[in-house]
Scaffold this active site. Structure first.
Site, short mmCIF file in Angstrom:
data_model
loop_
_atom_site.label_atom_id
_atom_site.label_comp_id
_atom_site.label_asym_id
_atom_site.label_seq_id
_atom_site.Cartn_x
_atom_site.Cartn_y
_atom_site.Cartn_z
N LYS A 191 0.83 -1.22 0.00
CA LYS A 191 0.00 0.00 0.00
C LYS A 191 0.87 1.27 0.00
O LYS A 191 2.07 1.21 0.18
CB LYS A 191 -0.97 -0.03 1.19
CG LYS A 191 -1.93 -1.23 1.15
CD LYS A 191 -3.00 -1.12 0.09
CE LYS A 191 -3.63 -2.43 -0.34
NZ LYS A 191 -4.49 -3.09 0.63
C1 LIG Z 1 -5.51 -4.23 0.95
C2 LIG Z 1 -6.95 -4.04 1.00
C3 LIG Z 1 -7.71 -4.35 2.15
C4 LIG Z 1 -7.13 -5.10 3.31
O1 LIG Z 1 -6.06 -4.49 3.91
P1 LIG Z 1 -5.23 -5.29 5.01
O2 LIG Z 1 -4.47 -4.21 5.73
O3 LIG Z 1 -4.33 -6.25 4.28
O4 LIG Z 1 -6.18 -5.98 5.89
C5 LIG Z 1 -9.04 -4.03 2.18
N1 LIG Z 1 -9.64 -3.45 1.13
C6 LIG Z 1 -8.97 -3.16 0.00
C7 LIG Z 1 -9.70 -2.49 -1.12
C8 LIG Z 1 -7.61 -3.47 -0.11
O5 LIG Z 1 -6.96 -3.22 -1.26
#
Ligand SMILES: *Cc1c(COP(=O)(O)O)cnc(C)c1O
Length: 415
Positions: A191
């Protein structure tokens, strides 16, 4: 496999600053949630202009606890988008509620008109996702929420640093009816800001923040420490059934340093995205990702769209061609109804989201991360152009055996 990968799909931007801060956390003697997590929460609160923030082990934990703390559960319906990661839907199921899919608009985000027709007396909340970092039409979503007395939980996993209507995503300083109950960021490894694994909830609701914090630590109420201070620091009370979803100081150490670089990292993402867009904008075989100049796109992903009727290959083959040129691409996302587990639920059926299913076979995500070099960006541009040049669909040739008729999920949304 990785040596032939000249351009990976992602590589995190971890520098000496993060390494030194983690080392300091390790040497401090405090490893779990403590002073660095507290600082990271304050830093993010200031950055996104939120009254309160709660650091958690993931965005999934943040979505789960937001729903739980808003008392959403059995018998309740929650409307969300089909073009998302499974976590968005899983957490709705985990609290015992029913996820209901609306469709996406041209921009790939939840279409408020589609949400409106899915609202029933059982609907309790809307969970929009700012796909790729492009903010949703929140004004329309907030208006629907106001009219129908619904909660809004933003899945902002892609959207730390995005801005909508002049405010950061996560801001709780807007006027009444112009903010969500909870906004959930992800700090997963790929991210825009990472702590390896991690997440954070931003909210303007102090009670909600307190309840999310308590639920993240077994439902323990720490204020009991103060009320019974004569009993000393050892005293606590379990007030309700909770979970174990806290972020550690080791992870927060990474986050504190990542946040300082976030604006610079988003700046690079934005520059690289515009290099892509300039390279592809006038190619009729391609469609560049939508943007909205009233918002700030955080460019977590660059989701290119193929005009399949102008190409002799399909998306899967396009990704293979990129791979042969040393470039790793991906797809965001496989629509929810196409996963076998979700397909069994009637409220998640494919017929609820024809636009998402039409979009799906056309999309691929190109590498886009701040640690990329401009040379790598330009290699992606020339490779995409080369693949298009070699695989144009000639209008004069009959399509008796088009190479593009692939297999499986790719064609689920066509015909
Ligand atoms: C990455 C992601 C999540 C989950 O994030 P985590 O921190 O891995 O739990 C939820 N929604 C979307 C759209 C994502 O891309």
């Amino acid at each position: 496999m990785d040596d032939e990968c000249k351009v990976p799909f992602h590589r995190p931007s971890i520098g000496e600053e993060e390494i030194r801060e983690v080392e300091a956390a390790l040497r401090s003697g405090w490893l779990t949630t403590g002073p660095r997590t507290h600082q990271f929460e304050e830093d993010v609160a200031r950055y996104v202009d939120a009254a309160r923030t709660v650091a958690l082990s993931s965005a999934t934990a943040g979505l789960h606890l937001s729903l739980a703390a808003l008392d959403i559960g059995s018998g309740d319906e929650v409307i969300t988008t089909p073009l998302t990661f499974c976590s968005t839907v899983n957490t709705i199921l985990q609290v015992g509620a029913t996820p209901v899919l609306a469709d996406v608009a041209y921009d790939g985000n939840l279409d408020p008109r589609s949400v409106a027709v899915r609202i029933t007396p059982r609907t309790k909340a809307i969970v929009p996702v700012h796909l790729a970092g492009l903010p949703c039409d929140m004004a329309s979503i907030w208006e629907l929420a106001r009219q129908h007395k619904l909660r809004v939980i933003e899945d902002a996993a892609h959207a730390i640093g995005s801005r909508y209507d002049g405010h950061p995503i996560g801001s709780s300083r807007r006027g009444d009816g112009r903010r969500s109950d909870s906004v959930v960021f992800s700090f997963y490894a790929t991210k825009n800001l990472t702590t390896g694994e991690g997440g954070m909830v931003a909210t303007g609701d102090e009670e909600l923040a307190d309840r999310i914090r308590s639920l993240s630590l077994h439902g323990i109420d720490r204020s009991a420490w103060n009320r019974y201070s004569s009993r000393g620091n050892w005293y606590y009370e379990v007030r309700e059934l909770g979970f174990k979803y806290n972020l550690t100081d080791i992870q927060s150490a990474i986050g504190i340093q990542q946040l300082k670089k976030l604006e610079r990292m988003i700046g690079l993402r934005t520059t690289y995205a515009s290099v892509y867009t300039q390279a592809f904008a006038d190619m009729e075989e391609l469609e560049v990702p939508p943007n909205d100049h009233r918002s700030r796109h955080a460019w977590h992903l660059y989701i290119l769209r193929l005009n399949l009727d102008k190409l002799a290959i399909d998306r899967s083959q396009f990704i293979d061609e990129l791979r042969r040129r040393g470039i790793c691409a991906s797809v965001h996302f496989i629509p929810i109804p196409l996963h076998p587990y979700f397909a069994t639920q009637t409220t998640l059926a494919s017929y609820s989201c024809p636009e998402a299913l039409r979009l799906y076979p056309r999309i691929l995500s190109l590498p886009l991360f701040p640690a990329m070099t401009l040379d790598q960006v330009l290699l992606v541009c020339s490779s995409v152009k080369d693949i298009v040049q070699r695989n144009k669909r000639s209008t004069s040739v009959a399509l008796s055996s088009p190479a593009g008729l692939g297999q499986g999920l790719d064609h689920a949304g066509r015909n």
